[in-house]
Design an enzyme around this catalytic site. Structure first.
Site, PDB file in Angstrom:
ATOM      1  N   GLN A 127      -5.388   7.391   4.792  1.00  0.00           N
ATOM      2  CA  GLN A 127      -4.317   6.589   5.398  1.00  0.00           C
ATOM      3  C   GLN A 127      -3.330   6.030   4.389  1.00  0.00           C
ATOM      4  OE1 GLN A 127      -7.489   5.571   5.147  1.00  0.00           O
ATOM      5  NE2 GLN A 127      -7.431   3.581   4.128  1.00  0.00           N
ATOM      6  N   HIS A 145      -1.057   7.365  19.250  1.00  0.00           N
ATOM      7  CA  HIS A 145      -0.830   8.599  18.495  1.00  0.00           C
ATOM      8  C   HIS A 145      -0.309   9.746  19.362  1.00  0.00           C
ATOM      9  CE1 HIS A 145      -3.984   6.060  16.679  1.00  0.00           C
ATOM     10  NE2 HIS A 145      -3.255   6.254  15.597  1.00  0.00           N
ATOM     11  N   GLY A 146      -0.821   9.853  20.619  1.00  0.00           N
ATOM     12  CA  GLY A 146      -0.354  10.931  21.497  1.00  0.00           C
ATOM     13  C   GLY A 146       1.148  10.817  21.756  1.00  0.00           C
ATOM     14  N   GLY A 205       4.600   1.965  11.451  1.00  0.00           N
ATOM     15  CA  GLY A 205       4.377   0.712  12.162  1.00  0.00           C
ATOM     16  C   GLY A 205       5.583   0.256  12.961  1.00  0.00           C
ATOM     17  N   THR A 240       0.831  -1.211   0.000  1.00  0.00           N
ATOM     18  CA  THR A 240       0.000   0.000   0.000  1.00  0.00           C
ATOM     19  C   THR A 240       0.868   1.265   0.000  1.00  0.00           C
ATOM     20  OG1 THR A 240      -1.664  -1.231   1.205  1.00  0.00           O
ATOM     21  CG2 THR A 240      -1.860   1.166   1.248  1.00  0.00           C
ATOM     22  N   ILE A 241       1.791   1.340   0.923  1.00  0.00           N
ATOM     23  CA  ILE A 241       2.623   2.544   1.031  1.00  0.00           C
ATOM     24  C   ILE A 241       3.765   2.507   0.011  1.00  0.00           C
ATOM     25  CG2 ILE A 241       4.122   3.896   2.571  1.00  0.00           C
ATOM     26  CD1 ILE A 241       1.097   3.917   3.338  1.00  0.00           C
ATOM     27  N   ARG A 289     -10.300   3.894  10.336  1.00  0.00           N
ATOM     28  CA  ARG A 289     -10.879   2.922   9.398  1.00  0.00           C
ATOM     29  C   ARG A 289     -10.445   1.516   9.837  1.00  0.00           C
ATOM     30  NH1 ARG A 289      -6.443   0.920   9.272  1.00  0.00           N
ATOM     31  NH2 ARG A 289      -4.907   1.054   7.631  1.00  0.00           N
ATOM     32  N   HIS A 331      -9.499   7.823   7.719  1.00  0.00           N
ATOM     33  CA  HIS A 331      -9.676   8.054   9.151  1.00  0.00           C
ATOM     34  C   HIS A 331     -10.341   9.429   9.332  1.00  0.00           C
ATOM     35  CE1 HIS A 331      -6.727   4.884  10.047  1.00  0.00           C
ATOM     36  NE2 HIS A 331      -5.787   5.528   9.396  1.00  0.00           N
ATOM     37  N   CYS A 378       0.226   7.450   9.561  1.00  0.00           N
ATOM     38  CA  CYS A 378      -0.677   8.344   8.814  1.00  0.00           C
ATOM     39  C   CYS A 378      -1.416   9.298   9.746  1.00  0.00           C
ATOM     40  CB  CYS A 378      -1.671   7.517   8.009  1.00  0.00           C
ATOM     41  SG  CYS A 378      -2.526   6.275   8.963  1.00  0.00           S
TER      42      CYS A 378
HETATM   43  N1  LIG Z   1      -1.659   1.099   5.050  1.00  0.00           N
HETATM   44  C1  LIG Z   1      -1.723   2.160   5.805  1.00  0.00           C
HETATM   45  O1  LIG Z   1      -2.806   2.687   6.012  1.00  0.00           O
HETATM   46  C2  LIG Z   1      -0.506   2.752   6.397  1.00  0.00           C
HETATM   47  C3  LIG Z   1       0.587   1.995   6.734  1.00  0.00           C
HETATM   48  N2  LIG Z   1       1.656   2.573   7.325  1.00  0.00           N
HETATM   49  C4  LIG Z   1       2.813   1.766   7.707  1.00  0.00           C
HETATM   50  O2  LIG Z   1       3.552   1.449   6.528  1.00  0.00           O
HETATM   51  C5  LIG Z   1       4.160   0.178   6.665  1.00  0.00           C
HETATM   52  C6  LIG Z   1       3.723  -0.690   5.500  1.00  0.00           C
HETATM   53  O3  LIG Z   1       2.322  -0.833   5.548  1.00  0.00           O
HETATM   54  P1  LIG Z   1       1.494  -1.234   4.254  1.00  0.00           P
HETATM   55  O4  LIG Z   1       2.049  -0.608   3.043  1.00  0.00           O
HETATM   56  O5  LIG Z   1       0.058  -0.980   4.607  1.00  0.00           O
HETATM   57  O6  LIG Z   1       1.751  -2.797   4.200  1.00  0.00           O
HETATM   58  P2  LIG Z   1       1.411  -3.805   3.008  1.00  0.00           P
HETATM   59  O7  LIG Z   1       1.160  -5.102   3.647  1.00  0.00           O
HETATM   60  O8  LIG Z   1       0.377  -3.224   2.109  1.00  0.00           O
HETATM   61  O9  LIG Z   1       2.759  -3.878   2.170  1.00  0.00           O
HETATM   62  C7  LIG Z   1       3.919  -4.438   2.701  1.00  0.00           C
HETATM   63  C8  LIG Z   1       4.881  -4.811   1.617  1.00  0.00           C
HETATM   64  O10 LIG Z   1       6.032  -5.389   2.211  1.00  0.00           O
HETATM   65  C9  LIG Z   1       6.325  -6.637   1.578  1.00  0.00           C
HETATM   66  N3  LIG Z   1       6.879  -7.580   2.536  1.00  0.00           N
HETATM   67  C10 LIG Z   1       6.242  -8.474   3.302  1.00  0.00           C
HETATM   68  N4  LIG Z   1       7.111  -9.150   4.074  1.00  0.00           N
HETATM   69  C11 LIG Z   1       8.310  -8.667   3.753  1.00  0.00           C
HETATM   70  C12 LIG Z   1       9.611  -8.995   4.163  1.00  0.00           C
HETATM   71  N5  LIG Z   1       9.868  -9.929   5.069  1.00  0.00           N
HETATM   72  N6  LIG Z   1      10.634  -8.326   3.600  1.00  0.00           N
HETATM   73  C13 LIG Z   1      10.404  -7.378   2.684  1.00  0.00           C
HETATM   74  N7  LIG Z   1       9.175  -7.032   2.260  1.00  0.00           N
HETATM   75  C14 LIG Z   1       8.156  -7.692   2.783  1.00  0.00           C
HETATM   76  C15 LIG Z   1       5.036  -7.101   1.019  1.00  0.00           C
HETATM   77  O11 LIG Z   1       5.332  -7.907  -0.083  1.00  0.00           O
HETATM   78  P3  LIG Z   1       4.474  -9.152  -0.494  1.00  0.00           P
HETATM   79  O12 LIG Z   1       3.077  -8.640  -0.733  1.00  0.00           O
HETATM   80  O13 LIG Z   1       5.124  -9.613  -1.722  1.00  0.00           O
HETATM   81  O14 LIG Z   1       4.577 -10.099   0.662  1.00  0.00           O
HETATM   82  C16 LIG Z   1       4.389  -5.793   0.603  1.00  0.00           C
HETATM   83  O15 LIG Z   1       4.903  -5.411  -0.636  1.00  0.00           O
HETATM   84  C17 LIG Z   1       3.757  -0.328   8.063  1.00  0.00           C
HETATM   85  O16 LIG Z   1       4.754   0.085   8.982  1.00  0.00           O
HETATM   86  C18 LIG Z   1       2.471   0.433   8.344  1.00  0.00           C
HETATM   87  O17 LIG Z   1       2.212   0.576   9.715  1.00  0.00           O
HETATM   88  C19 LIG Z   1       1.745   3.913   7.536  1.00  0.00           C
HETATM   89  C20 LIG Z   1       0.727   4.729   7.176  1.00  0.00           C
HETATM   90  C21 LIG Z   1      -0.522   4.207   6.648  1.00  0.00           C
HETATM   91  O1  LIG Z   2      -0.636   4.374  10.212  1.00  0.00           O
HETATM   92  C1  LIG Z   2      -1.797   4.018  10.224  1.00  0.00           C
HETATM   93  O2  LIG Z   2      -2.676   4.246  11.233  1.00  0.00           O
HETATM   94  P1  LIG Z   2      -2.258   4.738  12.688  1.00  0.00           P
HETATM   95  O3  LIG Z   2      -1.783   6.157  12.547  1.00  0.00           O
HETATM   96  O4  LIG Z   2      -3.538   4.674  13.459  1.00  0.00           O
HETATM   97  O5  LIG Z   2      -1.186   3.818  13.210  1.00  0.00           O
HETATM   98  C2  LIG Z   2      -2.290   3.157   9.149  1.00  0.00           C
HETATM   99  O6  LIG Z   2      -3.629   3.461   8.846  1.00  0.00           O
HETATM  100  C3  LIG Z   2      -2.073   1.735   9.535  1.00  0.00           C
HETATM  101  O7  LIG Z   2      -2.974   1.426  10.543  1.00  0.00           O
HETATM  102  P2  LIG Z   2      -3.196  -0.077  10.984  1.00  0.00           P
HETATM  103  O8  LIG Z   2      -2.132  -0.373  12.021  1.00  0.00           O
HETATM  104  O9  LIG Z   2      -4.574  -0.083  11.549  1.00  0.00           O
HETATM  105  O10 LIG Z   2      -3.050  -0.937   9.747  1.00  0.00           O
END
Ligand SMILES: NC(=O)C1=CN([C@@H]2O[C@H](COP(=O)(O)OP(=O)(O)OC[C@H]3O[C@@H](n4cnc5c(N)ncnc54)[C@H](OP(=O)(O)O)[C@@H]3O)[C@@H](O)[C@H]2O)C=CC1
Ligand SMILES: O=C(OP(=O)(O)O)[C@H](O)COP(=O)(O)O
Length: 337
Positions: free
Chosen positions: A301, A194-195, A110, A11-12, A168, A220, A140
């Site tokens: 997000q 978050h705080g 995360g 996603t990110i 969400r 959110h 986010c």
């Molecule tokens: N989604 C959100 O709303 C938000 C997320 N975040 C943070 O961003 C980070 C990523 O989240 P998000 O993008 O949602 O996660 P996703 O699950 O959507 O994406 C994670 C990616 O990492 C890959 N991956 C999985 N395991 C490994 C590994 N062992 N080594 C390398 N790559 C790996 C996955 O590949 P594959 O699919 O091929 O396994 C996938 O491409 C987290 O820290 C999250 O908290 C921050 C803000 C918002």
């Molecule tokens: O960074 C996010 O939210 P957060 O600011 O509540 O931790 C993303 O929406 C990921 O949230 P999730 O931990 O519920 O997947």
């Protein structure tokens, strides 16, 4: 050109890759994934060299007919900086690899604040990331709060911020998440993360946050109360916020009543994936009662941290100062609704 590698193309990561590719001073040297799914295929179609995040799984990509450039360590070696957008906790496991190749790394919200030298928000503390090896772009929601609190703190002073975050349940692609028919205090104890996370950016700011989860995927929503040291009019606060490039004051005349219409507006505006990089603050919700400011804002997000990651690349490498970087990122992406 700054060579950026992206480890974790979900996603990110995929949004950060597209944003990096649009920057005049950056190039995507590759992205890494563990599985040959649709996102792997799309990455190759976009011309991003694809690396296997778990090297033993390289044959799986070949069996799926997806061209792979190598294992993730080769990507880390080739990059000037790596954006780690792996699932929560995997970034911590990857830290030693980035150190072994002396490649600065940017992690996501995360990961724990203890993992890194600096937690980052471009508007609030860009310069603190200079020369850091490990930087965390805060989550986010924390990004959304930091962008809002920075101008309020600078202009009026903040006595106390109280925020309820209606979160969400999962992203649209996260079909296994919920709740699907409930409203959850989440976490049920105070504070939500978050705080304390905001305090990694603003160490002295007095803030309490509560979290809830609801059956929604789009955005959110924050219910915000900020007690101010100096009391402005609501109009003055609206003007202040309207001057911030990553805050969008949703005008009353737009008749946008929630996240559904905000996403529709973003798609009408031709935003990639319907992304909304800006905080969306409902203009008419901005109210001042005694020394209390109230407002509602919505946070997309999946995309608000994307411009922050781009700025963090320049910040760690000393490639631009905060104002230059934010402007360059905004121009290249088209930030500003
Ligand atoms: N989604 C959100 O709303 C938000 C997320 N975040 C943070 O961003 C980070 C990523 O989240 P998000 O993008 O949602 O996660 P996703 O699950 O959507 O994406 C994670 C990616 O990492 C890959 N991956 C999985 N395991 C490994 C590994 N062992 N080594 C390398 N790559 C790996 C996955 O590949 P594959 O699919 O091929 O396994 C996938 O491409 C987290 O820290 C999250 O908290 C921050 C803000 C918002
Ligand atoms: O960074 C996010 O939210 P957060 O600011 O509540 O931790 C993303 O929406 C990921 O949230 P999730 O931990 O519920 O997947």
């Amino acid at each position: 050109m700054i060579k950026v590698g992206i480890n974790g193309y979900g996603t990110i990561g995929k949004r950060v890759a597209d944003a990096v590719a649009l920057q005049p001073d950056m190039e995507v040297v590759g992205v890494a994934k563990t599985r040959p799914n649709f996102e792997a295929e799309t990455a190759v179609e976009k011309g991003y060299p694809l690396y296997a995040a778990i090297e033993e799984r390289l044959p799986r990509f070949e069996e799926a007919g997806i061209e792979v450039a190598g294992g993730v360590e080769e990507l880390v070696e080739a990059a000037d900086v790596v954006v780690d957008a792996c699932p929560s906790g995997i970034g911590a496991e990857n830290k030693a690899m980035y150190e072994a190749y002396d490649t600065p790394a940017l992690y996501q919200g995360g990961e724990s604040a203890d993992l890194v030298d600096v937690s980052f928000n471009a508007r609030a503390n860009y310069s603190e990331a200079a020369d850091a090896d490990h930087v965390r772009v805060v989550s986010c929601n924390t990004t959304g709060l930091s962008r809002l609190l920075a101008p309020l703190q600078e202009t009026y002073g903040v006595k106390k911020a109280r925020v309820t975050l209606v979160r969400r349940g999962g992203d649209p692609g996260q079909t296994g998440r919920g709740p699907i028919n409930d409203i959850l205090p989440n976490p049920v104890t105070l504070p939500s993360h978050h705080g304390p996370d905001v305090n990694t950016i603003f160490p002295d700011l007095n803030i309490d946050t509560l979290g809830m989860k609801v059956p929604a995927t789009l955005m959110h929503t924050h219910s915000v109360n900020v007690q101010l040291e100096e009391v402005p009019t609501a109009e003055a606060v609206r003007d202040l916020l309207a001057g911030e490039s990553r805050l969008f004051l949703v005008p009353e005349r737009f008749d946008i009543d929630g996240a559904g219409k905000l996403k529709e507006y973003a798609m009408d505006r031709g935003r990639p994936r319907g992304d909304i990089w800006e905080n969306c603050v409902w203009e008419e919700s901005v109210s001042v009662e005694d020394d209390d400011l109230y407002l509602f804002q919505a946070i997309h997000q999946e995309s608000d941290v994307v411009p922050e990651n781009v700025d963090a690349v320049r910040a760690v490498l000393g490639a631009a100062d905060a104002d230059e970087s934010i402007e360059r990122t905004n121009d290249a992406l088209g930030v500003g609704l």
